[in-house]
Motif scaffolding. Structure first.
Motif, mmCIF file in Angstrom:
data_model
loop_
_atom_site.group_PDB
_atom_site.id
_atom_site.type_symbol
_atom_site.label_atom_id
_atom_site.label_comp_id
_atom_site.label_asym_id
_atom_site.label_seq_id
_atom_site.Cartn_x
_atom_site.Cartn_y
_atom_site.Cartn_z
ATOM 1 N N LEU A 223 0.826 -1.207 0.000
ATOM 2 C CA LEU A 223 0.000 0.000 0.000
ATOM 3 C C LEU A 223 0.858 1.253 0.000
ATOM 4 C CD1 LEU A 223 -3.001 -0.447 2.477
ATOM 5 C CD2 LEU A 223 -3.102 0.145 0.063
ATOM 6 N N GLU A 224 1.874 1.283 0.834
ATOM 7 C CA GLU A 224 2.694 2.490 0.977
ATOM 8 C C GLU A 224 3.479 2.807 -0.287
ATOM 9 O OE1 GLU A 224 5.904 1.686 3.929
ATOM 10 O OE2 GLU A 224 5.091 -0.341 3.804
ATOM 11 N N ASN A 225 3.626 1.816 -1.190
ATOM 12 C CA ASN A 225 4.332 2.041 -2.450
ATOM 13 C C ASN A 225 3.387 2.212 -3.629
ATOM 14 O OD1 ASN A 225 6.794 1.850 -1.116
ATOM 15 N ND2 ASN A 225 6.908 -0.368 -1.417
ATOM 16 N N GLY A 226 2.092 2.307 -3.353
ATOM 17 C CA GLY A 226 1.115 2.538 -4.408
ATOM 18 C C GLY A 226 0.382 1.308 -4.891
ATOM 19 N N GLY A 227 0.590 0.161 -4.258
ATOM 20 C CA GLY A 227 -0.176 -1.030 -4.621
ATOM 21 C C GLY A 227 -1.641 -0.873 -4.245
ATOM 22 N N VAL A 228 -2.514 -1.527 -4.992
ATOM 23 C CA VAL A 228 -3.965 -1.375 -4.793
ATOM 24 C C VAL A 228 -4.654 -2.726 -4.965
ATOM 25 C CG1 VAL A 228 -6.089 -0.294 -5.664
ATOM 26 C CG2 VAL A 228 -3.946 0.995 -5.676
ATOM 27 N N VAL A 229 -5.625 -3.016 -4.110
ATOM 28 C CA VAL A 229 -6.524 -4.143 -4.343
ATOM 29 C C VAL A 229 -7.630 -3.656 -5.266
ATOM 30 C CG1 VAL A 229 -8.255 -5.662 -3.312
ATOM 31 C CG2 VAL A 229 -6.055 -5.339 -2.179
ATOM 32 N N GLU A 230 -7.741 -4.254 -6.443
ATOM 33 C CA GLU A 230 -8.773 -3.847 -7.397
ATOM 34 C C GLU A 230 -10.070 -4.635 -7.230
ATOM 35 O OE1 GLU A 230 -6.664 -1.855 -11.240
ATOM 36 O OE2 GLU A 230 -7.264 -3.952 -11.413
ATOM 37 N N ASP A 231 -9.961 -5.904 -6.866
ATOM 38 C CA ASP A 231 -11.164 -6.721 -6.731
ATOM 39 C C ASP A 231 -10.817 -7.987 -5.969
ATOM 40 O OD1 ASP A 231 -13.786 -7.399 -6.967
ATOM 41 O OD2 ASP A 231 -13.764 -7.782 -9.125
ATOM 42 N N ALA A 232 -11.838 -8.646 -5.465
ATOM 43 C CA ALA A 232 -11.649 -9.909 -4.750
ATOM 44 C C ALA A 232 -12.928 -10.714 -4.825
ATOM 45 C CB ALA A 232 -11.269 -9.655 -3.289
ATOM 46 N N SER A 233 -12.797 -12.019 -4.708
ATOM 47 C CA SER A 233 -13.959 -12.902 -4.800
ATOM 48 C C SER A 233 -14.810 -12.865 -3.544
ATOM 49 C CB SER A 233 -13.499 -14.340 -5.049
ATOM 50 O OG SER A 233 -12.684 -14.777 -3.967
ATOM 51 N N ASP A 234 -14.214 -12.539 -2.399
ATOM 52 C CA ASP A 234 -14.922 -12.651 -1.126
ATOM 53 C C ASP A 234 -14.242 -11.743 -0.094
ATOM 54 O OD1 ASP A 234 -16.843 -14.966 0.406
ATOM 55 O OD2 ASP A 234 -15.426 -13.883 1.670
ATOM 56 N N ARG A 235 -15.061 -11.030 0.680
ATOM 57 C CA ARG A 235 -14.543 -10.138 1.738
ATOM 58 C C ARG A 235 -15.313 -10.388 3.040
ATOM 59 N NH1 ARG A 235 -12.487 -5.174 -1.167
ATOM 60 N NH2 ARG A 235 -12.693 -5.644 -3.389
ATOM 61 N N PHE A 236 -15.762 -11.616 3.244
ATOM 62 C CA PHE A 236 -16.739 -11.885 4.295
ATOM 63 C C PHE A 236 -16.204 -11.595 5.698
ATOM 64 C CE2 PHE A 236 -19.337 -14.402 7.174
ATOM 65 C CZ PHE A 236 -20.617 -14.118 6.714
ATOM 66 N N TYR A 237 -15.030 -12.119 6.031
ATOM 67 C CA TYR A 237 -14.515 -11.964 7.394
ATOM 68 C C TYR A 237 -13.559 -10.791 7.558
ATOM 69 C CZ TYR A 237 -16.571 -16.395 8.846
ATOM 70 O OH TYR A 237 -17.459 -17.393 9.160
ATOM 71 N N SER A 238 -12.764 -10.512 6.545
ATOM 72 C CA SER A 238 -11.808 -9.404 6.652
ATOM 73 C C SER A 238 -11.397 -8.972 5.246
ATOM 74 C CB SER A 238 -10.587 -9.805 7.489
ATOM 75 O OG SER A 238 -10.086 -11.071 7.123
ATOM 76 N N PRO A 239 -11.029 -7.705 5.074
ATOM 77 C CA PRO A 239 -10.804 -7.162 3.728
ATOM 78 C C PRO A 239 -9.462 -7.573 3.136
ATOM 79 C CG PRO A 239 -10.447 -5.456 5.383
ATOM 80 C CD PRO A 239 -10.970 -6.656 6.114
ATOM 81 N N PRO A 240 -9.403 -7.775 1.821
ATOM 82 C CA PRO A 240 -8.149 -8.165 1.177
ATOM 83 C C PRO A 240 -7.072 -7.086 1.233
ATOM 84 C CG PRO A 240 -9.847 -7.725 -0.460
ATOM 85 C CD PRO A 240 -10.529 -7.726 0.863
ATOM 86 N N THR A 241 -7.470 -5.810 1.442
ATOM 87 C CA THR A 241 -6.471 -4.743 1.561
ATOM 88 C C THR A 241 -5.513 -5.005 2.718
ATOM 89 O OG1 THR A 241 -7.990 -3.138 0.589
ATOM 90 C CG2 THR A 241 -6.154 -2.255 1.838
#
Length: 375
Positions: A223-241
Motif C-alpha cells: 500500500l505504501e508504495n502505491g499497490g492497490v486491491v482492485e477486486d476480490a472474490s470474497d470479503r466476508f470476514y476481513s478485507p483483502p487490503t
C-alpha cells in the motif's frame, strides 16, 4: 459542494442503558469507501500537533477502530471522550463573551503515505452536544518528517479542500475532495471548538519516484508504495487490503479471510502494482491463520501496458501452504502491471509481498504522474 452527507444539529442526549450507536447518523455507502485510508496509523500517519486538547487527546483521531463510549467514565477534567476535544472558547470580556467568527481550533495530521485525496469523513460519534458547529480542512505537501514549526511557517502553501461547512453531532460527516493534487499533510479546523471522534482520509497513494528508484528493489504491491486491491472474490470476514498493509499480521482478522466454500470454485484477489515492474521474489504469509489458512495458492501476472485484455501468465504454480507460516519463492516473471493470487479452495492469507523493481517504462510513467500531481 463537497459535502456528501447533510447531518446538522445536535443528536439526542444519550439515554441511559441504550446502545451508544443506536441513533448514530451515517450514510449506507460512500463513493470512496473502497479506497485506502491515507490517515491509517498502520501506514505511519500521525497527529503531529494541535492548538488545544484539554478534554481528549488529538491522537485519538486516527485510532483504526470505531470510537467507544462509556457513560460512567469521568476524570479530573470531566467526561472522558474517545476523540479529540478542546475546551470551550470564550470572548475577550464581559462585553464580548462569545468567540469571534474567526476563532477556531486546529490539528495537524501527517498522512501515512503521500496521496491524492478523494474523500474525508469527520466522525463526531458520541459527541452529541459538544461537537464543532463547522469544520474546514486544508492540505499541503511537505517532507513527511516536517515538524509542527515547519508546517506552521509563513512560507507553507495550504490548499482548502473542504470549505467551512456546518456538520452534525454523533454522525459520520462525509465530504468529497476534487483537488487533483498530491498531499502529505492536513490541517483539520473545527469552528469554534468542540470534539471530533475520528478522521478518515480516503484516496490513492502517490509514492515518491525518487525514493523508489534509489531503493531499486522494493515491495511492488505494498500500500505504501502505491499497490492497490482492485477486486476480490470474497470479503466476508476481513478485507483483502489487509494483505498489503505494512508489517506482519498481529491477529487473525488482520489478514484476508473468506467464508467457507460449498462448491468447486476458489477464491482470489486481484492487485494493481505500483507501475509496470518485474517481480523476482514472492512472499505469502499465513500468520495467525491456523485452522482457516488457504490450502494452496497460485500467482498470475498480467501486463496491461500492452492492453486491458492481456493474457494472464503463471508466475507461481499451485503450491501447498502451511498454516501460520511465511512462504518464500524466487520467480522468473515477465513485466507486469497486475497480479492475481488464487487460493484453493478458500480460507485466507495474512500478507502478500512481491519484491522486484520498476521497468524503465514503469519508472517513467510514475515520474510523469507525480510531476502532474505536483504541478
Amino acid at each position: 459542494m463537497p459535502q456528501v452527507t447533510r447531518f446538522t444539529g445536535d443528536a439526542q442526549p444519550y439515554q441511559e442503558g441504550s446502545e451508544p450507536y443506536a441513533d448514530y447518523r451515517r450514510a449506507d455507502a460512500l463513493p470512496f469507501d473502497d479506497l485506502v485510508d491515507l490517515a491509517d496509523r498502520r501506514l505511519g500517519a500521525g497527529v503531529v500537533a494541535a492548538n488545544d486538547e484539554f478534554f481528549a487527546e488529538r491522537e485519538n483521531l486516527l485510532i483504526p477502530e470505531p470510537a467507544v463510549f462509556d457513560p460512567e467514565r469521568f476524570g479530573h477534567k470531566g467526561k472522558i471522550m474517545d476523540g479529540w476535544e478542546t475546551r470551550r472558547r470564550r470572548g475577550t470580556g464581559a462585553a464580548t463573551p462569545h468567540p469571534t467568527a474567526d476563532d477556531h481550533d486546529w490539528a495537524l495530521v501527517r498522512l501515512g503515505a503521500p496521496g491524492v485525496i478523494r474523500g474525508l469523513v469527520v466522525d463526531t460519534a458520541h459527541f452529541r452536544g459538544n461537537y464543532p458547529r463547522a469544520v474546514s480542512v486544508e492540505a499541503t505537501t511537505a517532507p513527511l518528517s516536517a515538524s509542527p514549526a515547519d508546517l506552521l511557517g509563513d512560507d507553507v502553501e495550504w490548499t482548502e479542500i473542504v470549505p467551512r461547512t456546518e456538520i452534525g453531532g454523533h454522525a459520520a460527516n462525509a465530504f468529497s475532495v476534487e483537488a487533483e493534487r498530491r498531499f502529505t499533510h492536513l490541517r483539520l479546523n473545527q469552528h469554534p471548538d468542540g470534539g471530533i471522534a475520528r478522521l478518515r482520509v480516503y484516496g490513492e497513494v502517490a509514492p515518491d519516484p525518487e525514493w523508489l528508484a534509489t531503493l531499486g528493489t522494493f515491495d511492488l504491491v505494498a500500500l505504501e508504495n502505491g499497490g492497490v486491491v482492485e477486486d476480490a472474490s470474497d470479503r466476508f470476514y476481513s478485507p483483502p487490503t489487509n494483505t498489503i498493509l505494512p508489517g506482519r499480521s498481529r491477529k487473525m482478522d488482520d489478514g484476508w479471510e473468506t467464508r467457507r466454500r460449498r462448491d468447486d470454485g476458489n477464491d482470489w484477489v486481484r492487485y494493481r502494482l505500483t507501475e509496470q515492474s518485474v517481480i523476482r521474489a514472492v512472499e505469502i504469509d499465513t500468520a495467525y491463520l491456523k485452522g482457516n489458512s488457504a490450502g494452496w495458492a497460485a500467482l498470475y501476472a498480467q501486463d496491461q501496458a500492452s492492453g486491458p485484455d492481456a493474457e494472464w501468465v503463471q508466475v507461481l504454480p499451485r503450491t501447498r501452504l502451511q498454516p501460520d507460516t511465511v512462504h518464500r519463492f524466487l520467480v522468473d516473471a515477465p513485466p507486469a502491471t497486475h497480479v492475481r493470487i488464487d487460493i484453493f479452495p478458500d480460507g485466507g492469507i495474512s500478507r502478500l509481498r512481491l519484491y522486484g523493481s520498476l521497468t524503465d517504462t514503469g519508472a517513467k510513467s510514475l515520474a510523469d504522474r507525480t510531476a502532474e500531481l505536483s504541478g
